[in-house]
Design a protein around this motif. Structure first.
Motif, PDB file in Angstrom:
ATOM      1  N   PHE A  74       0.808  -1.222   0.000  1.00 43.76           N
ATOM      2  CA  PHE A  74       0.000   0.000   0.000  1.00 43.76           C
ATOM      3  C   PHE A  74       0.843   1.276   0.000  1.00 43.76           C
ATOM      4  N   ASP A  75       2.154   1.144  -0.209  1.00 50.41           N
ATOM      5  CA  ASP A  75       3.038   2.313  -0.198  1.00 50.41           C
ATOM      6  C   ASP A  75       2.647   3.350  -1.243  1.00 50.41           C
ATOM      7  N   LYS A  76       2.245   2.908  -2.420  1.00 50.91           N
ATOM      8  CA  LYS A  76       1.922   3.856  -3.487  1.00 50.91           C
ATOM      9  C   LYS A  76       0.779   4.783  -3.071  1.00 50.91           C
ATOM     10  N   GLU A  77      -0.248   4.208  -2.444  1.00 49.95           N
ATOM     11  CA  GLU A  77      -1.407   5.009  -2.058  1.00 49.95           C
ATOM     12  C   GLU A  77      -1.216   5.739  -0.729  1.00 49.95           C
ATOM     13  N   LEU A  78      -0.553   5.103   0.223  1.00 48.05           N
ATOM     14  CA  LEU A  78      -0.468   5.655   1.588  1.00 48.05           C
ATOM     15  C   LEU A  78       0.889   6.234   1.954  1.00 48.05           C
ATOM     16  N   GLY A  79       1.885   5.963   1.139  1.00 48.95           N
ATOM     17  CA  GLY A  79       3.239   6.383   1.454  1.00 48.95           C
ATOM     18  C   GLY A  79       3.987   5.255   2.144  1.00 48.95           C
ATOM     19  N   PRO A  80       5.319   5.343   2.172  1.00 57.54           N
ATOM     20  CA  PRO A  80       6.121   4.264   2.762  1.00 57.54           C
ATOM     21  C   PRO A  80       5.951   4.183   4.279  1.00 57.54           C
ATOM     22  N   ILE A  81       6.221   3.002   4.795  1.00 65.60           N
ATOM     23  CA  ILE A  81       6.120   2.747   6.233  1.00 65.60           C
ATOM     24  C   ILE A  81       7.350   3.309   6.941  1.00 65.60           C
TER      25      ILE A  81
END
Length: 132
Positions: A74-81
């Motif tokens: 989900f990095d693309k939508e929410l940003g990296p962890i």
């Protein structure tokens, strides 16, 4: 930049970084895991034992690595962890991803997670994606 963890010098540097984080009083364990969940550096603080029996500690490393890799979808939508923290009955677990590895911390339950993150960021400067 990929770090060559087969190098004894790199493993020694990672162990030293783990020991810097271990200086915090409520820390129980600091380790570096590869993408397969294998611990390549670090370990438990002196005189501290794992709550888990042997095969379960390795299973937990794999599970935490898989959890991170699944969340990464989900990095693309929410940003990296930045990090993953879970508070359990006995401990708080903190996973901090780098490009190639996962820094794993086990601490007493009521630790200040942000304080630990700052210590990790200052100790693991050899990873290009961890900023002091």
């Amino acid at each position: 930049m990929k770090i060559d963890v087969t190098s004894p010098e790199i493993i020694k540097a990672l162990d030293e970084s783990c020991n810097k984080v271990m200086e915090l009083p409520m820390i129980r364990f600091v380790g570096v895991l590869d993408k397969m969940g294998k611990r390549i550096a670090g370990g438990f603080k002196k005189n501290v034992k794992s709550y888990l029996t042997h095969p379960n500690d390795s299973r937990m490393y794999i599970q935490l690595t898989l959890e991170y890799l699944m969340r990464k979808d989900f990095d693309k939508e929410l940003g990296p962890i930045d990090y993953i923290a879970s508070r359990r009955g006995k401990v708080t677990m903190i996973s901090i991803p780098t490009e190639e590895y996962l820094v794993l911390i086990s601490a007493q339950r009521d630790i200040d997670v942000e304080k630990v993150i700052k210590k990790v960021n200052s100790a693991f400067t050899m990873f290009p994606d961890i900023y002091p």
